[in-house]
Enzyme design. Structure first.
Site, short mmCIF file in Angstrom:
data_model
loop_
_atom_site.label_atom_id
_atom_site.label_comp_id
_atom_site.label_asym_id
_atom_site.label_seq_id
_atom_site.Cartn_x
_atom_site.Cartn_y
_atom_site.Cartn_z
N ASN A 96 0.86 -1.18 0.00
CA ASN A 96 0.00 0.00 0.00
C ASN A 96 0.90 1.23 0.00
O ASN A 96 1.72 1.40 0.90
CB ASN A 96 -0.91 -0.01 1.23
N CYS A 127 -6.73 8.79 1.55
CA CYS A 127 -6.55 8.96 2.99
C CYS A 127 -7.13 10.30 3.44
O CYS A 127 -6.67 11.35 2.99
CB CYS A 127 -5.08 8.89 3.37
N THR A 190 -12.17 5.15 4.43
CA THR A 190 -13.06 5.63 5.49
C THR A 190 -13.85 6.87 5.08
O THR A 190 -13.44 7.65 4.24
CB THR A 190 -12.25 5.97 6.75
#
Length: 282
Positions: A96, A127, A190
């Site tokens: 990643n 992110c 997220t």
């Protein structure tokens, strides 16, 4: 057996980046070779300490995190982390990678390409916890395509673009990545959220906001995976709130080729092992 961008894996279960370290910590608990693979901790060109603490806030059916890509940097990963991993994991691992510029993504990918252990590049353009990096590239089709093309120039290994749900049209961004040469798509990262401490009347997280993960986001993830899987012609890895075997089955019905399990690892470090065993016995 699952074909993930041209590499066969034994099953579709993949611990998600940021929840499984560099693997060897979990190898003390069980044989991690039962996994399809795993995505190691998000890696940048230089070492990063991450965000100030507090970085974690609990909430109903999930958690907020604002770790901020803490990692030792790509050179230390190659020199220290991957050799340690090779002693306990004999399968290709998913790297990643993240960056604050297109050139940084390219640099990290180029270095990790030289490592035989690396099977795939999962490129984090999603992110939400880092100012000026990561998600800034994943919020527009143009930015996502630019990073995709740069990483493809830097590596011959399959490139999987990890997308943010904090956008207006995720299918447009996924299609732009595919058109720029992506070999796969992973989603969702997220959702943006925050919590207040009622005693201090200030945000709990030092970063003010953080990424919401856990069962609360599963229906959103499922919907987005379904939309993207019906838009692109490359494999989709589904993630977001998966915590049991039935969630995995739903993700596969939505069109996922494989799944990543994140926050559930932090609650139950044996969760991936348990899900694999339950799916095997189904």
């Amino acid at each position: 057996m699952v074909d993930l961008c041209g590499i066969n894996i034994d099953n579709p279960i993949i611990p998600a980046s940021g929840t499984f370290g560099y693997g060897y910590e979990f190898a003390e608990l069980y044989d991690i070779n039962i996994l399809g693979t795993f995505s190691f901790k998000g890696t940048t060109a230089k070492p990063r300490f991450g965000n100030d603490t507090p970085r974690i806030a609990e909430c109903p059916s999930g958690m907020l995190n604002s770790v901020g890509l803490q990692n030792p940097g790509v050179d230390a990963v190659i020199e220290t982390e991957l050799p340690k991993l090779s002693k306990v994991f004999n399968k290709p691992v998913m790297a990643n990678i993240s960056g604050f510029s297109v050139e940084e993504y390219e640099e990290v990918a180029k270095k990790l390409t030289q490592c035989d252990q690396i099977g795939w590049m999962e490129v984090n353009i999603s992110c939400p916890n880092v100012h000026g990096g990561g998600m800034s590239f994943g919020t527009t089709a143009k930015g996502a395509a630019e990073v995709t093309a740069a990483v493809k120039r830097a590596t011959y290994k399959p490139v999987i673009m990890k997308l943010s749900p904090n956008v207006t049209n995720i299918t447009e961004i996924a299609k732009a990545c595919e058109d720029a040469g992506a070999d796969g798509i992973s989603l969702i990262n997220t959702l943006m959220g925050m919590r207040f401490d009622l005693k201090t009347e200030k945000p709990i997280l030092a970063n003010t906001t953080g990424g919401l993960s856990g069962p609360a986001i599963f229906p959103v993830a499922l919907r987005m995976v379904y939309e993207v899987a019906n838009t692109v012609n490359i494999p989709v890895i589904g993630m977001g709130g998966i915590s049991n075997a039935n969630d995995v089955k739903e993700m596969m019905l939505a069109g996922a080729t494989a799944v990543e399990i994140g926050a559930a690892n932090l609650i139950n470090p044996y969760i991936c092992k348990e899900i694999i065993e339950e799916l095997d016995n189904a």
